[in-house]
Scaffold this motif. Sequence first.
Motif, PDB file in Angstrom:
ATOM      1  N   ARG A   8       0.785  -1.298   0.141  1.00 25.88           N
ATOM      2  CA  ARG A   8      -0.124   0.131  -0.032  1.00 25.88           C
ATOM      3  C   ARG A   8       0.794   1.093   0.046  1.00 25.88           C
ATOM      4  NH1 ARG A   8      -4.836  -1.209   4.277  1.00 25.88           N
ATOM      5  NH2 ARG A   8      -6.137  -3.073   3.195  1.00 25.88           N
ATOM      6  N   LEU A   9       1.712   1.346   0.783  1.00 26.10           N
ATOM      7  CA  LEU A   9       2.743   2.536   0.758  1.00 26.10           C
ATOM      8  C   LEU A   9       3.365   2.771  -0.433  1.00 26.10           C
ATOM      9  CD1 LEU A   9       4.234   1.885   4.386  1.00 26.10           C
ATOM     10  CD2 LEU A   9       2.767   3.599   3.860  1.00 26.10           C
ATOM     11  N   VAL A  10       4.010   1.825  -1.157  1.00 23.45           N
ATOM     12  CA  VAL A  10       4.630   1.887  -2.382  1.00 23.45           C
ATOM     13  C   VAL A  10       3.641   2.362  -3.503  1.00 23.45           C
ATOM     14  CG1 VAL A  10       5.836   0.836  -4.084  1.00 23.45           C
ATOM     15  CG2 VAL A  10       6.594   0.476  -1.855  1.00 23.45           C
ATOM     16  N   PHE A  11       2.628   1.745  -3.453  1.00 29.38           N
ATOM     17  CA  PHE A  11       1.329   2.063  -4.510  1.00 29.38           C
ATOM     18  C   PHE A  11       1.092   3.525  -4.333  1.00 29.38           C
ATOM     19  CE2 PHE A  11      -2.979   3.157  -5.444  1.00 29.38           C
ATOM     20  CZ  PHE A  11      -3.154   2.521  -6.886  1.00 29.38           C
ATOM     21  N   LEU A  12       0.988   3.888  -2.941  1.00 33.92           N
ATOM     22  CA  LEU A  12       0.741   5.549  -2.536  1.00 33.92           C
ATOM     23  C   LEU A  12       1.822   6.438  -3.157  1.00 33.92           C
ATOM     24  CD1 LEU A  12      -1.047   5.366   0.740  1.00 33.92           C
ATOM     25  CD2 LEU A  12      -2.151   6.148  -1.623  1.00 33.92           C
ATOM     26  N   LEU A  13       3.154   5.760  -2.962  1.00 33.90           N
ATOM     27  CA  LEU A  13       4.279   6.619  -3.391  1.00 33.90           C
ATOM     28  C   LEU A  13       4.429   6.793  -4.787  1.00 33.90           C
ATOM     29  CD1 LEU A  13       7.048   5.120  -0.941  1.00 33.90           C
ATOM     30  CD2 LEU A  13       6.285   7.620  -1.028  1.00 33.90           C
ATOM     31  N   TYR A  14       3.949   5.713  -5.551  1.00 37.05           N
ATOM     32  CA  TYR A  14       3.856   5.805  -6.930  1.00 37.05           C
ATOM     33  C   TYR A  14       2.736   6.754  -7.341  1.00 37.05           C
ATOM     34  CZ  TYR A  14       2.310   4.381 -11.735  1.00 37.05           C
ATOM     35  OH  TYR A  14       2.438   4.293 -13.171  1.00 37.05           O
ATOM     36  N   ALA A  15       1.683   6.592  -6.771  1.00 36.03           N
ATOM     37  CA  ALA A  15       0.660   7.537  -6.996  1.00 36.03           C
ATOM     38  C   ALA A  15       0.934   9.023  -6.981  1.00 36.03           C
ATOM     39  CB  ALA A  15      -0.695   7.084  -6.186  1.00 36.03           C
ATOM     40  N   ASP A  16       1.870   9.239  -6.019  1.00 35.05           N
ATOM     41  CA  ASP A  16       2.268  10.456  -5.419  1.00 35.05           C
ATOM     42  C   ASP A  16       3.156  11.190  -6.684  1.00 35.05           C
ATOM     43  OD1 ASP A  16       1.457  11.456  -3.245  1.00 35.05           O
ATOM     44  OD2 ASP A  16       3.212  11.244  -2.232  1.00 35.05           O
ATOM     45  N   ASP A  17       3.886  10.322  -7.334  1.00 35.13           N
ATOM     46  CA  ASP A  17       4.785  10.606  -8.429  1.00 35.13           C
ATOM     47  C   ASP A  17       4.050  10.602  -9.761  1.00 35.13           C
ATOM     48  OD1 ASP A  17       6.845  11.124  -6.745  1.00 35.13           O
ATOM     49  OD2 ASP A  17       8.000   8.985  -6.968  1.00 35.13           O
TER      50      ASP A  17
END
Length: 509
Positions: free
Chosen positions: A236-245
């Motif tokens: 979830r955290l990495v998906f959100l980091l990807y979504a951020d970028d």
Amino acid sequence: MAKSSTQTFYGTNNRKNQTHKTRRQVVEEFVDEWVDKDNNGIIKEDANRQPFIDDLLRRVCGIEQPTQYIQYEKDVQVKADGEVTTRRIDGYIPSTKVMWEMKGSNKKDLTKPIVQSGGDMLTPYEQAKRYANFLPQNEQPRWIVISNFVEIDIHDMNKPLADPKVIMLKDLATNYKALDFMVDTNQQQIIDEKQLSVDAGNLVAKIYDELSKAYSLHANIDDPKIQSSLNMLIVRLVFLLYADDTGILGQENMFQNFLERREPRDIRPALITLFETLDKDPDKGERDEFLDQEYLQFKYVNGGMFSNENVIIPQFTQELKDLIVNEAGKGFNWSSISPTIFGAVFESTLNSKLRRSGGIHYTSIENIHKVIDPLFLDDLRAEFDKIQNMVNVNQRVSAAVEFQDKIAKLKFFDPACGSGNFLTETYLSLRKLENECLKIIVGNSGVINLGEQNLTEVKVKIQNFYGIEINDFAVAVARTAMWIAESQMWDESQNIIYSNEDFLPLDSN
């Protein structure tokens, strides 16, 4: 959606770490450094040829990992006077078939013959050409480059009677584009993605370790529920980091700012509320209308990513917050990560015991294509090549529409899919073919709104890709990798066609 980052000739065009130097400025620095070396004395061939070529590939041509791009001291069997001897080519670039032959800076005239080890008198070019003649046919060089650290002579083997193009090193800053033939953009992209994935893997491992420490403060880290929660939380955290970028949640850096505003002790309850919000559809009235706008501004994600409310979230420490906000957030661009290599990034966080028991391993993109190309991709590409070469425009467009429909109906199944590397790379390959179809359909009219022409729509869907996997963490990774692949290819499609349709919410599959 933000466009994916692209490779420039002077470094990665990374929004978070952009260089302020133009390519010409970087080339000028390269020239100044190597011209100064020559002025200070003779540059010896043996000690300096590899550093010189490496530096040129990196700073002049933008090859960020030159040692992975060029082969040094490549053996070649040469027959002379009835005897076979082994010689070594100074440098050979397989992807663009470029051969390098270097001499010391004391060899002022590269057109003069030099005594060879066998006694023959050959110019550096004749020496390189002799080596080239004994290479296998599929390794014959397209270009032969001769240099003495003072000048660079470029021989185009498609023009064997033409004089070489000569570039003096001191003038390279105004002629650097003449070296672009050495760059294989597809190969460079693979190298970049590999390096990016290694960096991402290191970050995921750090987050894993810090989360483990946070869990262990109040729970047994070996508890299966804790392990499952840890794995799902990382996804979830990495998906959100990807979504951020990429800005798919609404705008860039939403999640990073969300965490940065909070003290570590406040992050756990905030994440619980955020995850619940991301899984609720505002159009169906599922969200609490009195919830703070800070939560309501996030788009509905769907797809099962945040549906499991049993995921246990630990209390955050200052170290964990800093790691996610600064190093993994501000310090890294997740938007260009290869979704095919995505699985390897996450599997690197699993311990060796689980890796052995689950049979989990990573298959490279090159090896994936050794399987899928002869199975179906080679035939599909050959069929599409025929369509591209059709002279009649209407016939070409009609054939492209039929071909797009054909590949959109294909279904793929991996009965032991792991984290989905084969499925993801197959999806990406088909979508790239589909984008080429869309270019033919759109033609010279440029970008077309999907609402204006029903023909121009994306038809290859991730719903046609199936897998079976016993490890629940790998399944979560595979789903996420497919979503990232879908996001990146949709971004590319919008450069061909236009749609006001949002990427989110994800489809539940």
